[in-house]
Write an enzyme that holds these catalytic residues in place. Structure first.
Site, mmCIF file in Angstrom:
data_model
loop_
_atom_site.group_PDB
_atom_site.id
_atom_site.type_symbol
_atom_site.label_atom_id
_atom_site.label_comp_id
_atom_site.label_asym_id
_atom_site.label_seq_id
_atom_site.Cartn_x
_atom_site.Cartn_y
_atom_site.Cartn_z
ATOM 1 C CB SER A 93 -2.945 3.756 0.094
ATOM 2 O OG SER A 93 -2.981 4.390 -1.165
ATOM 3 C CG LEU A 107 -2.137 -0.859 1.272
ATOM 4 C CD1 LEU A 107 -2.784 -0.813 2.648
ATOM 5 C CD2 LEU A 107 -3.133 -0.433 0.201
ATOM 6 C CG ASP A 108 0.053 4.766 -2.323
ATOM 7 O OD1 ASP A 108 -0.289 5.539 -1.405
ATOM 8 O OD2 ASP A 108 -0.664 4.528 -3.301
ATOM 9 C CG MET A 109 3.949 7.518 2.944
ATOM 10 S SD MET A 109 5.474 8.493 2.803
ATOM 11 C CE MET A 109 5.619 9.151 4.464
#
Length: 235
Positions: A107, A103-105
């Site tokens: 999200s 999960l990107d930063m």
């Protein structure tokens, strides 16, 4: 029983299979004193396997947990830029676990973490199409956005995608909340799909993977999966 070196390393909780392959390419793994290569096999009950000169420890108890990742954390065990990592959030779980997927930063939501290399490999393999559902708060060109998202067949770089399942959960004056369910999980896929549909993502939260749901797990909290839940992931 002989097994591939990368599988042995992942089973011992040292790293994922992908990371183990990098260790092998870098010459960091030896078997009975000889540098091991990709494709080599060993029997951990008979052979002496070492990484960076240190012998493997006994295989730890296999665990798999669900973390509710908050915004502002990177999905990695360490970060050279000093940003907060998800590893810090699960430091009290009793084992060294690593993320399954990303999960990107910016999200948030459901993130699986495990020291079970076989399970991580299975869930990460392209052939294992585990449904992932996201609740996405968006603004921009809202009218008909669900139809535009569901109609997408490729990303901006031409990468083909399986059609998403899209539902509108809540309509507001400026922001809508939509549910987007995908199968592939390409890099930043939902954000890239929204951009193609003329939408700006204000919040992105993963709420489900397969039969697992985030439920009321608090942001930053984690819980171990039950045996039944792990069985469902193994399919």
């Amino acid at each position: 029983m002989e097994e591939r070196i990368q599988k042995i390393l992942s089973q011992h909780g040292l790293c994922s299979r992908r990371q183990a392959e990098e260790y092998l390419r870098a010459g960091r793994v030896t078997v009975n004193g000889a540098v091991a290569s990709l494709g080599d096999r060993a029997d951990p009950a008979r052979d002496r396997v070492e990484v960076d000169g240190k012998p493997l420890q006994a295989a730890p108890e296999r665990i798999c947990l669900m973390l509710n990742k908050p915004r502002g954390y990177v999905t990695t065990l360490s970060d050279e830029r000093g940003r907060p990592t998800v590893a810090a959030l699960v430091a009290d779980c009793g084992q060294r676990v690593y993320p399954v997927g990303r999960l990107d930063m910016n999200s948030e939501g459901l993130l699986l973490m495990t020291n079970d290399g076989d399970l991580a490999y299975r869930l990460s393999h392209p052939s294992h199409e585990l449904e992932k559902e996201y609740y996405v708060t968006v603004n921009g060109d809202l009218d008909g956005c669900d139809e535009r998202l569901a109609a997408l067949r490729e990303l901006e770089d031409g990468s083909p995608i399986v059609p998403a399942q899209v539902r509108i959960l809540r309509r507001g004056r400026e922001n809508w909340v939509i549910s987007v369910t995908i199968h592939q999980g390409l890099n930043r896929q939902v954000r890239r799909m929204c951009a193609l549909a003329g939408l700006t993502v204000r919040r992105l939260r993963r709420v489900r993977e397969g039969a697992l749901t985030l439920g009321d797990l608090a942001p930053g909290a984690w819980r171990p999966l039950t045996a039944v839940e792990v069985m469902s992931l193994r399919g």
